[in-house]
Write a protein that holds these residues in place. Sequence first.
Motif, short mmCIF file in Angstrom:
data_model
loop_
_atom_site.label_atom_id
_atom_site.label_comp_id
_atom_site.label_asym_id
_atom_site.label_seq_id
_atom_site.Cartn_x
_atom_site.Cartn_y
_atom_site.Cartn_z
N SER A 137 0.90 -1.12 -0.02
CA SER A 137 -0.17 0.01 -0.02
C SER A 137 0.81 1.25 -0.08
N PRO A 138 0.50 2.12 -0.72
CA PRO A 138 1.62 3.41 -1.01
C PRO A 138 1.64 4.18 0.18
N LEU A 139 2.85 4.85 0.70
CA LEU A 139 3.27 5.67 1.68
C LEU A 139 2.77 7.01 1.01
N ASN A 186 11.23 6.83 -13.52
CA ASN A 186 10.58 5.66 -13.04
C ASN A 186 12.02 4.86 -12.79
N GLY A 187 11.85 3.43 -12.18
CA GLY A 187 13.11 2.50 -12.19
C GLY A 187 13.50 1.78 -13.26
N THR A 188 12.95 2.10 -14.45
CA THR A 188 13.29 1.25 -15.62
C THR A 188 14.31 2.02 -16.66
N LEU A 189 13.85 3.36 -16.71
CA LEU A 189 14.68 4.17 -17.55
C LEU A 189 16.03 4.29 -17.02
N TYR A 217 24.00 -2.35 -10.77
CA TYR A 217 23.02 -3.13 -9.88
C TYR A 217 21.82 -2.64 -10.13
N ASP A 218 20.69 -3.41 -10.42
CA ASP A 218 19.50 -3.20 -10.18
C ASP A 218 18.97 -3.07 -8.70
N ALA A 219 19.19 -2.01 -8.16
CA ALA A 219 18.61 -1.97 -6.64
C ALA A 219 17.50 -1.46 -6.30
N ALA A 220 16.36 -1.65 -7.32
CA ALA A 220 15.02 -0.95 -7.11
C ALA A 220 14.28 -1.45 -6.02
N HIS A 221 14.79 -2.64 -5.19
CA HIS A 221 14.36 -3.07 -4.05
C HIS A 221 14.82 -2.33 -2.61
N ALA A 222 15.92 -1.69 -3.13
CA ALA A 222 17.25 -1.76 -1.84
C ALA A 222 17.04 -0.15 -1.33
N LEU A 265 17.54 2.82 -8.77
CA LEU A 265 16.31 2.77 -7.66
C LEU A 265 14.98 2.90 -8.47
N SER A 266 13.92 2.16 -7.97
CA SER A 266 12.77 2.47 -8.31
C SER A 266 11.93 3.00 -6.96
N PHE A 267 11.16 4.10 -7.37
CA PHE A 267 10.43 5.09 -6.29
C PHE A 267 8.96 4.74 -6.81
N HIS A 268 8.41 3.64 -7.45
CA HIS A 268 7.25 3.47 -7.88
C HIS A 268 6.41 3.15 -6.67
N ALA A 269 5.26 3.62 -6.72
CA ALA A 269 3.87 3.20 -5.67
C ALA A 269 4.01 2.25 -4.86
N THR A 270 4.60 1.13 -5.49
CA THR A 270 4.69 -0.22 -4.58
C THR A 270 5.79 -0.38 -3.82
N LYS A 271 6.86 0.82 -3.89
CA LYS A 271 7.95 0.74 -3.15
C LYS A 271 8.08 1.14 -1.72
N VAL A 272 9.07 0.84 -1.03
CA VAL A 272 9.21 1.34 0.48
C VAL A 272 9.27 2.81 0.42
N GLY A 298 -1.80 -11.80 -1.50
CA GLY A 298 -0.10 -12.19 -1.40
C GLY A 298 0.19 -12.01 -2.89
N ARG A 299 1.34 -11.96 -3.36
CA ARG A 299 1.87 -12.22 -4.86
C ARG A 299 2.98 -13.13 -4.93
N ARG A 300 3.11 -13.74 -6.23
CA ARG A 300 3.91 -14.81 -6.21
C ARG A 300 5.24 -13.92 -6.98
N TYR A 301 5.92 -12.92 -6.47
CA TYR A 301 6.97 -12.38 -7.00
C TYR A 301 8.14 -13.19 -6.63
N PHE A 302 8.98 -13.81 -7.76
CA PHE A 302 8.81 -13.47 -8.89
C PHE A 302 8.77 -14.76 -9.72
#
Length: 369
Positions: free
Chosen positions: A11-13, A61-64, A156-161, A180-187, A312-316
């Motif tokens: 849930s987004p902060l 975004n975290g992809t570019l 490093y793809d540190a999207a989660h870190a 890094l990714s700052f997508h809505a679903t991230k910390v 829940g989600r089956r990542y990945f």
Amino acid sequence: MSDEKQITVTSPLLPDLDEFNSMLKEIWDRKWITNNGSFHRQLEKALAEYLKVPYISLFTNGTLPLITALQAMRITGEVITTPYSFVATTHALWWNGIKPVFVDIDPTNCGIDPSKIEAAITPKTTAIMPVHCYGKPCDTKAIQEIADKYGLKVIYDAAHAFGVEVEGKSVLNAGDMSTLSFHATKVYNTIEGGAMVMQDEKTKQRIDYLKNFGFANETTVVAPGINSKMDEIRAAYGLLNLRQVDSAIAARRRVANIYRDALRNVEGVTFFDDMPGVRHNYSYFPIFIDATKFGKTRDRLYFDMKENNVLGRRYFYPLISEFSTYRGLPSASRENLPVANKIADTVLCLPMHHDLSDADIERVLKHFR
Ligand code: T4K
């Protein structure tokens, strides 16, 4: 289907709306809404301090930043990477015309297994692209030793870190660059958003050109850049969220500890404990199901929870190597990736965010009692 409220995997902060409104008012007054505005500059400075990194460049975004990092370092040929990630990791290679070479993962952190990297190196290999999966740090020392030995770059793809530290130092300083990714679903989120971390000022300058079409000044284009600039509205939102991210991480830690206490003696369920010396961000709470011992497959559990509105989600799952774009690659075979396949077939990420109540947590844990 249950009519109880949905409990989502995340849930987004969200920043305080009144504070956000007053920052919007400042933007409206300035009429400077993108292209390295005041909030953009403030957020880069604040994030560099918070994350303990020398230089950072904001992205949309975290992809570019992944795509741009590969461009900036002129990576070509083959890049060694993990199949156990979100597709964006490998898509960034594809968009640069680079062939991904998949290497199996280490079950203790779900990151690339350094002991398997050397066997995958060919004369065409130019870089390694690991992922700090779930924010769990890769073995950055072992990866760097291999990169140095073979003259390879490490991105490093540190999207989660976000905010992850090892022995008080940011994990984002490992390798040549981290994204890094700052997508809505991230910390930590800026709605959509992301960033690149680099170690020297010259690289920061070059990346800032590249994310602005390659413009060095009004009349000079130094490279075929892209447009990936964060706007002022997202930067303002990001400044506000930075003030509350520590309490969000603390709330996540509390949830993780409740889950661990409850699941520790459940047969057929395993999970990660904190790693010594690591400041975790608790971005995900993956568990792994041994169907024989648990008495239910991962998918049965996933669908039972869904019936009760616990998502829940089956990542990945499926692995990136199973998608049509990649499954024809020799390195994508199941025989080459036994650990990643096993983990993808047994993982379930439980709901994990700052806003889970005790009653929500209980509704998740009910499925294990
Ligand atoms: N590298 C790695 C390793 C990544 O994991 C990612 C992204 C990237 C690179 C690329 O970064 P970005 O370009 O995305 O910045 C999500 C995210 O879209 C994606 O950012 C993320 N990784 C990936 C792991 O997960 P979905 O398809 O699972 O998201 P979705 O829309 O199903 O949302 C999941 C749950 O979150 C919803 O059930 C409810 C909640 N949610 C979501 C959104 C968007 C909200 O409550 N509010 C929201 O606005 O992909």
